[in-house]
Design an enzyme around this catalytic site. Structure first.
Site, PDB file in Angstrom:
ATOM      1  N   CYS A   1       0.860  -1.181   0.000  1.00  0.00           N
ATOM      2  CA  CYS A   1       0.000   0.000   0.000  1.00  0.00           C
ATOM      3  C   CYS A   1       0.896   1.231   0.000  1.00  0.00           C
ATOM      4  CB  CYS A   1      -0.965  -0.023   1.179  1.00  0.00           C
ATOM      5  SG  CYS A   1      -0.179  -0.186   2.799  1.00  0.00           S
TER       6      CYS A   1
ATOM      7  N   ARG B   1      -2.319  -0.634   5.479  1.00  0.00           N
ATOM      8  CA  ARG B   1      -3.512  -1.131   4.791  1.00  0.00           C
ATOM      9  C   ARG B   1      -3.249  -2.509   4.182  1.00  0.00           C
ATOM     10  NH1 ARG B   1      -4.870   3.781   0.832  1.00  0.00           N
ATOM     11  NH2 ARG B   1      -2.630   4.135   1.108  1.00  0.00           N
TER      12      ARG B   1
END
Length: 379
Positions: free
Chosen positions: A324, A329
């Site tokens: 990410c 994330r």
């Protein structure tokens, strides 16, 4: 047609140095104390560029994926409520940790105001990382952290947070990196507990006795470094950006970030973009929020999760690397694919903050522009 360009940077990225991304043998350059490949200099003083990228010498070992896979990766809010009714969690062998980011846009209650009963707060950005470097604390320091939280060798560590368990999943990956045996996520996190179930929050901060947990060296079977990703990216770039390497690259950022239209998701971050925008060649884009229920914040059923990734082009016959911006994330995706589906998954936590600031690495951009700080879209 995807444009494949080379990234450039004003400064090196912590953890590695990029000298040249054209491939070649490692012995064409000498290895420095930091683990990076240096430039050879002949008697005339003219240097020959090294041809590899080397990761810093980060202590770790390979323990395989069985070391992290677990049969029960999720705990329900009903299960936790029952445990709380039975009394002290510590006496039941449970350590409950709140790993919330407390974003200004969140409608959930910050830990300092109120939280799930008997939960301790874990400040991931300060307690996981070593000062003045882009790296985690040592195994010895992680042992101290775990013991201070009351974690024992046989504890069940239950993690939860805001924003669909975004940072709780990141903590889960880090805990597994250092060998915590039993780590689960509270499915739906604080959103499910507070807003959907409307369960009790308290102000009391629990006191727990020190634990006896001892961290292991990092499990590098669940962490990817840039040299590994570069080898995959170069093969894909040579094929015009198609995913020809036998490893899936999964970009879980927003579609705008993936396509190179923006440096960071403007709904989440402000001014934290890399020098060059786009994605690693051959990556498929599955935004991390696609695999959670919008109403409860819980993960979708396992087969629905698998179908979403298959539809995006993930070949589950091959291993997976998720990335990410800085790895947090991507850890949510790691949890879904590794812990729920049982697949072989690594997190490239250098992610776009490292890749998009590196000299000479291939970058794919779907926007039709030379986007980034040095491109037409940069300011």
């Amino acid at each position: 047609m995807i444009a494949v360009v080379a990234a450039a940077s004003l400064a090196g990225t912590a953890g590695f140095v990029v000298a040249n991304s054209t491939g070649g043998d490692a012995d064409q350059g000498s290895v420095t104390d930091s683990g990076s490949t240096a430039t050879e200099t002949d008697e005339s003083g003219e240097g020959e560029a090294a041809t590899t990228v080397a990761a810093a010498d980060i202590p770790g070992e390979t323990r395989g994926f069985d070391d992290v896979h677990t049969e029960q990766p999720l705990a329900t809010t009903e299960w936790l409520a029952e445990r709380l009714e039975e009394g002290g969690l510590h006496e039941q062998g449970i350590v409950l940790l709140d790993v919330s980011e407390n974003l200004p846009s969140s409608e959930l209650t910050p830990y300092a105001e109120a939280h799930i009963p008997q939960a301790q707060y874990l400040e991931w950005s300060e307690e996981f990382t070593a000062p003045n470097t882009r790296e985690f604390i040592s195994a010895e320091e992680f042992t101290e952290l775990g013991q201070s939280l009351g974690i024992n060798e046989d504890s069940t560590v239950v993690l939860y947070g805001d924003n669909n368990n975004w940072f709780a999943a990141y903590a889960s990956w880090v805990f597994n990196l250092y060998g915590v045996e039993d780590v689960v996520l509270l499915d739906g996190g604080l959103h499910k507990w507070e807003l959907h179930d409307e369960r009790e929050l308290v102000e009391e901060v629990p006191a727990v006795p020190p634990g006896n947990f001892a961290a292991k060296p990092q499990n590098h079977d669940i962490r990817a470094f840039q040299p590994e990703v570069l080898e995959i990216a170069e093969r894909n770039a040579e094929a015009g950006g198609d995913a020809v390497a036998a490893v899936n690259l999964v970009d879980i950022r927003s579609a705008q970030e993936h396509d190179g239209e923006v440096g960071v998701d403007p709904d989440i971050f402000q001014g934290e973009g890399a020098a060059v925008w786009g994605h690693i060649p051959g990556s498929v884009n599955v935004t991390w929020t696609q695999i959670v229920d919008e109403q409860t914040g819980e993960f979708l059923p396992a087969e629905e999760i698998r179908s979403i990734y298959e539809a995006a082009g993930v070949d589950f016959e091959n291993p997976i690397i998720a990335y990410c911006r800085i790895g947090e994330r991507a850890s949510h995706t790691w949890f879904a694919l590794s812990q729920i589906l049982g697949e072989e998954v690594k997190v490239y936590d250098g992610s776009w903050s490292a890749w998009g600031n590196s000299v000479g690495v291939p970058v794919a951009n779907n926007s039709g522009e030379r986007a980034g700080l040095w491109g037409q879209s940069g300011d």
